[in-house]
Design an enzyme around this catalytic site. Structure first.
Site, PDB file in Angstrom:
ATOM      1  N   ARG A 230       0.757  -1.266   0.165  1.00  0.00           N
ATOM      2  CA  ARG A 230      -0.032   0.026  -0.041  1.00  0.00           C
ATOM      3  C   ARG A 230       0.737   1.041   0.089  1.00  0.00           C
ATOM      4  O   ARG A 230       0.606   2.118  -0.743  1.00  0.00           O
ATOM      5  CB  ARG A 230      -0.988  -0.003   1.366  1.00  0.00           C
ATOM      6  N   PHE A 246     -11.543  -4.792  -6.025  1.00  0.00           N
ATOM      7  CA  PHE A 246     -11.238  -5.500  -4.696  1.00  0.00           C
ATOM      8  C   PHE A 246     -10.884  -4.721  -3.666  1.00  0.00           C
ATOM      9  O   PHE A 246     -10.083  -5.157  -2.909  1.00  0.00           O
ATOM     10  CB  PHE A 246     -10.853  -6.807  -4.859  1.00  0.00           C
ATOM     11  N   ASP A 268     -15.722  -2.885  -4.871  1.00  0.00           N
ATOM     12  CA  ASP A 268     -15.788  -4.246  -4.257  1.00  0.00           C
ATOM     13  C   ASP A 268     -17.381  -4.671  -4.185  1.00  0.00           C
ATOM     14  O   ASP A 268     -18.244  -3.889  -4.268  1.00  0.00           O
ATOM     15  CB  ASP A 268     -15.691  -3.993  -2.706  1.00  0.00           C
ATOM     16  N   ASN A 297     -19.475  -5.687  -9.133  1.00  0.00           N
ATOM     17  CA  ASN A 297     -18.574  -6.955  -9.286  1.00  0.00           C
ATOM     18  C   ASN A 297     -17.543  -6.424 -10.344  1.00  0.00           C
ATOM     19  O   ASN A 297     -17.585  -5.714 -11.145  1.00  0.00           O
ATOM     20  CB  ASN A 297     -19.365  -7.894 -10.195  1.00  0.00           C
ATOM     21  N   ASP A 318      -6.538  -6.850  -6.593  1.00  0.00           N
ATOM     22  CA  ASP A 318      -6.125  -7.619  -5.248  1.00  0.00           C
ATOM     23  C   ASP A 318      -7.255  -8.373  -4.985  1.00  0.00           C
ATOM     24  O   ASP A 318      -7.918  -8.208  -3.706  1.00  0.00           O
ATOM     25  CB  ASP A 318      -5.556  -6.571  -4.152  1.00  0.00           C
ATOM     26  N   CYS A 358      -3.018 -13.885  -3.588  1.00  0.00           N
ATOM     27  CA  CYS A 358      -2.818 -14.675  -2.142  1.00  0.00           C
ATOM     28  C   CYS A 358      -2.847 -16.199  -2.424  1.00  0.00           C
ATOM     29  O   CYS A 358      -3.018 -16.798  -1.347  1.00  0.00           O
ATOM     30  CB  CYS A 358      -3.335 -13.824  -1.341  1.00  0.00           C
TER      31      CYS A 358
HETATM   32  N1  SAH Z   1      -7.176  -5.047  -1.047  1.00  0.00           N
HETATM   33  C1  SAH Z   1      -7.889  -5.132   0.031  1.00  0.00           C
HETATM   34  C2  SAH Z   1      -8.203  -6.783   0.500  1.00  0.00           C
HETATM   35  C3  SAH Z   1      -9.144  -7.303  -0.578  1.00  0.00           C
HETATM   36  S1  SAH Z   1      -9.748  -8.548   0.022  1.00  0.00           S
HETATM   37  C4  SAH Z   1      -6.932  -4.344   1.269  1.00  0.00           C
HETATM   38  O1  SAH Z   1      -5.936  -4.011   0.757  1.00  0.00           O
HETATM   39  O2  SAH Z   1      -7.539  -4.469   2.301  1.00  0.00           O
HETATM   40  C5  SAH Z   1     -10.706  -9.210  -1.539  1.00  0.00           C
HETATM   41  C6  SAH Z   1     -12.045  -8.371  -1.576  1.00  0.00           C
HETATM   42  O3  SAH Z   1     -12.670  -8.764  -2.838  1.00  0.00           O
HETATM   43  C7  SAH Z   1     -13.268  -8.646  -0.419  1.00  0.00           C
HETATM   44  O4  SAH Z   1     -13.602  -7.299   0.179  1.00  0.00           O
HETATM   45  C8  SAH Z   1     -14.331  -8.989  -1.436  1.00  0.00           C
HETATM   46  O5  SAH Z   1     -15.619  -8.592  -0.913  1.00  0.00           O
HETATM   47  C9  SAH Z   1     -14.000  -8.872  -2.756  1.00  0.00           C
HETATM   48  N2  SAH Z   1     -14.599  -9.378  -3.699  1.00  0.00           N
HETATM   49  C10 SAH Z   1     -14.848 -10.749  -3.783  1.00  0.00           C
HETATM   50  N3  SAH Z   1     -15.053 -11.118  -5.248  1.00  0.00           N
HETATM   51  C11 SAH Z   1     -15.391 -10.006  -5.915  1.00  0.00           C
HETATM   52  C12 SAH Z   1     -15.930  -9.740  -7.084  1.00  0.00           C
HETATM   53  N4  SAH Z   1     -16.187 -10.444  -7.857  1.00  0.00           N
HETATM   54  N5  SAH Z   1     -16.054  -8.217  -7.419  1.00  0.00           N
HETATM   55  C13 SAH Z   1     -15.746  -7.358  -6.661  1.00  0.00           C
HETATM   56  N6  SAH Z   1     -15.178  -7.761  -5.321  1.00  0.00           N
HETATM   57  C14 SAH Z   1     -15.290  -8.975  -5.084  1.00  0.00           C
END
Ligand code: SAH
Length: 414
Positions: A230, A246, A268, A297, A318, A358
């Site tokens: 970050r 995400f 998200d 999405n 991510d 991850c």
């Molecule tokens: N980058 C973030 C962590 C991401 S965790 C950080 O640094 O804090 C993954 C996230 O993806 C979750 O919040 C989940 O709600 C979201 N997610 C999962 N599938 C998704 C999709 N198809 N579209 C959008 N968000 C999604």
């Protein structure tokens, strides 16, 4: 009579050295453990023994020579998780206290307490305490007991954390699937010591403020492992139009905003996460009117950008782990390629792709290959300029490839 800690544990009435049941390995299968791998897989065990699940055992090679000491669970595909290779070590409350104390000491050296008060204090196997996670969020601790073996040290863990850190409260988030694989059927969550944490705990990370929901948030509430990545995004963000895919609670978005991005769009699928992202932007004096937070999405959003001709100068991708088992690897690889292709397609020339995975099953080289295929499919030139892993408070033993889960590449897209 109270338990007295001595260098070795003696039976208090008979003064006899306590010995541990012995688990023998198949011939040649001790090598990995001797190299420092913390797991003994089922195929390496010569024969199973009858002891209470979670008991401490000695692991011996086929000739009966001591290899190490760990906790045992015949129901798991990892029947022994190693605690020590020191034959003189006694696995008792003091052992747990000392392991926790050294984990805490390392974090004090690694993390600047003046600018950051949220980090991983104990990263399981990497800190010699397999199955245990302890995260600090300001004055509170959140713990996860992933296995039956570590569950048996619950009291010692809690008492030691209280003694070492005097937290305001310790909250448990053992709602983790790994417990099922260990034969456990309960997934406890809730307060285990001290005061209830507030609905949202305010933490500081590199002087950015974040609200963390330790009760319902993902993992223990925040993705502490991306802290350094970050910070790197912050340094690339100036004047750029940023898309954070995400976004969860807006971790990368806040840093990009602080790095003077022209605009940061957070996407998200979870409305709760997006609401928290909005609050976190505001907490850092970044207006959600300037920096949109969208409950959508990501796959649909990227598709729509492509068909509408929308581009960004920096895109963060991510996603959650697409692959949790080896069997799902092929399908997950395809999903990563397609996702990264879509992100590359909407980057302006000279734009930056920050892409993470991850999934443990996809290694460093594998992630390069995914990016190669994504770049080819998008018809763009992609050059990796930084390749990072998880933050410093999530170390990985060199002999433990399963512990190397996070890849985060920064790439220039022409
Ligand atoms: N980058 C973030 C962590 C991401 S965790 C950080 O640094 O804090 C993954 C996230 O993806 C979750 O919040 C989940 O709600 C979201 N997610 C999962 N599938 C998704 C999709 N198809 N579209 C959008 N968000 C999604």
């Amino acid at each position: 009579m109270r338990w007295h800690f001595t260098d070795r544990v003696y039976d208090r009435t008979e003064d006899i050295l306590v010995t541990y049941p012995r688990v023998h390995l198949r011939k040649g299968r001790e090598r990995r453990v001797l190299e420092g791998h913390p797991w003994v897989f089922s195929g390496a065990v010569a024969h199973y023994i009858e002891v209470e699940p979670g008991s401490v055992v000695d692991v011996c090679d086929a000739d009966g020579l001591f290899v190490g000491r760990g906790y045992y669970n015949a129901a798991s595909s990892i029947p022994v998780r190693m605690l020590t290779r020191d034959e003189d070590a006694t696995i008792d409350k003091r052992f747990i206290l000392e392991r926790l104390a050294s984990a805490v000491t390392l974090r004090k050296q690694w993390i600047d307490g003046r600018t950051t008060n949220a980090y991983r204090l104990v990263h399981g196997e990497s800190d010699g305490l397999p199955g245990l996670i302890v995260d600090r969020y300001a004055d509170f601790l959140v713990v996860q007991f992933h296995t039956l073996g570590i569950e048996r040290f619950r009291e010692a863990v809690v008492a030691s954390l209280e003694e070492l850190l005097t937290p305001t409260g310790i909250y448990e988030r053992s709602d983790v699937g790994t417990r099922r694989a260990d034969g456990l059927e309960d997934f406890p969550t809730g307060l285990i010591s001290g005061e209830e944490p507030p609905e949202l705990i305010e933490i500081t990370e590199n002087r950015c403020g974040f609200l963390v929901d330790v009760r319902r948030g993902q993992k223990t509430g925040f993705f502490l492992d991306q802290r350094e990545n970050r910070l790197d995004v912050q340094s690339f963000a100036r004047d750029r139009d940023v898309l954070n895919c995400f976004s969860y609670s807006g971790g990368f978005s806040v840093y990009a905003g602080r790095g003077k991005a022209a605009r940061v769009t957070s996407v998200d699928v979870s409305a709760t996460a997006i609401e928290l992202a909005r609050q976190n932007l505001e907490l850092n004096r970044l207006s959600p009117d300037v920096h949109p937070c969208l409950t959508e999405n990501v796959f649909d959003y990227l598709k729509a950008c492509r068909s509408d001709g929308v581009t960004y100068d920096l895109v963060v991708v991510d996603p959650p782990a697409f692959v949790k088992t080896q069997a799902a690897l092929t399908q997950a690889t395809r999903a990563y390629i397609s996702l990264n292709r879509r992100a590359i397609e909407i980057l302006s020339p000279g734009g930056i792709l920050v892409t993470a995975s991850c999934s443990t099953q996809i290694d460093y080289e594998g992630f390069f290959t995914i990016l190669k295929h994504a770049a080819t499919a998008a018809g763009r030139t992609v050059q990796v300029i930084r390749s990072h892993t998880q933050a410093i408070d999530h170390p990985t033993p060199v002999s433990f490839p399963e512990g190397r889960y996070l890849k985060c590449f920064f790439a220039v897209v022409q």
